[in-house]
Motif scaffolding. Structure first.
Motif, short mmCIF file in Angstrom:
data_model
loop_
_atom_site.label_atom_id
_atom_site.label_comp_id
_atom_site.label_asym_id
_atom_site.label_seq_id
_atom_site.Cartn_x
_atom_site.Cartn_y
_atom_site.Cartn_z
N CYS A 219 0.80 -1.23 0.00
CA CYS A 219 0.00 0.00 0.00
C CYS A 219 0.83 1.27 0.00
O CYS A 219 0.34 2.35 0.39
CB CYS A 219 -0.98 0.01 1.17
N ILE A 220 2.08 1.19 -0.44
CA ILE A 220 2.90 2.38 -0.67
C ILE A 220 3.46 2.27 -2.08
O ILE A 220 4.18 1.32 -2.41
CB ILE A 220 4.05 2.51 0.35
N ILE A 221 3.11 3.24 -2.94
CA ILE A 221 3.44 3.18 -4.36
C ILE A 221 4.06 4.50 -4.81
O ILE A 221 3.57 5.58 -4.45
CB ILE A 221 2.18 2.89 -5.21
N GLU A 222 5.11 4.40 -5.58
CA GLU A 222 5.74 5.58 -6.16
C GLU A 222 5.16 5.80 -7.55
O GLU A 222 4.87 4.84 -8.27
CB GLU A 222 7.25 5.35 -6.23
N ASN A 223 5.02 7.07 -7.95
CA ASN A 223 4.36 7.36 -9.22
C ASN A 223 5.02 8.53 -9.94
O ASN A 223 5.45 9.50 -9.31
CB ASN A 223 2.88 7.69 -8.99
#
Length: 383
Positions: A276-280
């Motif tokens: 539930c931690i995503i880089e974008n």
């Protein structure tokens, strides 16, 4: 000469000039499109990503829009929302929606008018605009926006017969080819093409979501796109190449795939860092370049991630890669509930001022004419 009061806000590196027209009409429809250039220009104006205009949702305001722009077959109901959210690109065209912009508007309404929550009409250029909820916290800083539930991209923004149905709200493009010149990808075997799998969803804007680690035919390119200075001693070279990749892929989609996306497409490249931690990283169609952060793109990434992995998390944190070059604490929190998907961040008011909008000649005005509805633009492209 017309004096235009404004405030400038920022949220995760997205900067907005806001014209508050809730009490009086400050700009005509034509002037809104023309002022967008001055608002966004660093050379001849204030400098920001987009111009935002807030209006009361009244029959008079809606009629003024309908009289000037070919948006709606019938006038929307003026009683369905408290306010209108208007966003204009540098070329004067009206955009659909913006998560970070809405959070800035929410903070402004709280700080200036004491409005802690309100309904606001977005996606104005579509035939059926959408009502969403916005608000701000008691600390006079935090802002939130409930964008509702992600849905299938409207047909005027994407040609549906060229995709597969992933589910009722997501379109899947199993293989799209991005071409390069000889030598562009020499670090990855000197191939001249990259095959990409992408998911398309509408979150107020049409967004393609790609996870390069699994969706690229050359997955090692993901390390360049998400490179960090502490990981790679040759910082400038890797980061510059990663940024060039994002720009090339985004521009390729928006120039070579007009047949699929006639009104342009936002392209998100994402990487899961932990649960539930995503880089974008997001290439925005309206400004034709990568942006530091994108709220509707963050929601699209969170939604696609949850659907692909069949998860139902209450919160997902999206880390905007480019913004974190400057602010390593920047994040957009996505909250999921039965009422929809919400964004939360910490917008900051930078300054206020007054812009002197000078009259221009007729020829100059032609470059900033009011924008047609996306459907009208599509008809022109296909006629």
């Amino acid at each position: 000469m017309k004096l235009v009061p404004f405030v400038k806000y920022t949220s995760c590196g997205n900067n907005f000039v806001i014209v508050d027209a809730t009490e009086q009409l400050l700009l005509s429809e034509a002037e809104m499109s023309r002022f967008a250039f001055q608002a966004t220009s660093t050379c001849f104006g204030v400098g920001c990503d987009n111009l935002l205009v807030i209006q009361r949702c009244t029959a008079e305001a809606l009629k003024s829009i309908a009289d000037s722009r070919e948006y709606w077959p019938t006038l929307p109901d003026a009683h369905q929302a408290d306010y209108l959210f208007r966003m204009f690109e540098p070329d004067g065209k009206e955009a659909l929606c913006c998560g970070n912009g809405l959070m800035c508007v929410a903070s402004h309404l709280f700080n200036q008018h004491g409005v802690s929550s309100a309904s606001i009409l977005t996606e104005i250029p579509l035939e059926t605009p959408k009502v969403i909820q916005i608000g701000a916290g008691k600390d006079k800083q935090g802002g939130w926006v409930n964008l509702g539930h992600p849905r299938r991209t409207p047909a005027e923004l994407a040609v549906p017969e060229h995709s597969l149905s992933f589910n009722s709200s997501i379109d899947l493009y199993p293989e799209i080819t991005i071409r390069f010149r000889e030598g562009d990808l020499r670090s990855a075997g000197n191939t001249k093409q990259l095959k990409v799998k992408a998911h398309l969803v509408f979150t107020g804007e049409p967004h393609l979501v790609i996870f390069p680690d699994t969706d690229f035919s050359i997955p090692e390119l993901a390390d360049y796109i998400f490179s960090r200075s502490e990981q790679w001693p040759a910082r400038d070279r890797r980061e510059s190449f990663g940024t060039w990749l994002v720009e090339h892929i985004g521009q390729y989609f928006n120039t070579r795939y007009k047949g699929l996306f006639p009104a342009g497409i936002n392209v998100n490249l994402a990487r899961q860092l932990s649960s539930c931690i995503i880089e974008n990283r997001c290439f925005e169609r309206g400004i034709n370049r990568e942006t530091l952060a994108c709220g509707t793109g963050a929601l699209a990434v969170a939604y696609i991630y949850s659907q692909i992995n069949q998860l139902s998390p209450e919160t997902i944190d999206i880390l905007p890669h480019r913004c974190r070059w400057h602010d390593n604490q920047a994040q957009i929190r996505i909250c999921r509930s039965d009422n929809g998907w919400s964004l939360a961040s910490v917008p900051v008011m930078l300054f206020d001022g007054v812009y002197r909008l000078l009259p221009v000649n007729h020829r100059a005005l032609e470059n900033f004419a009011v924008s047609p509805a996306p459907l009208t633009a599509l008809k022109r492209l296909t006629s």
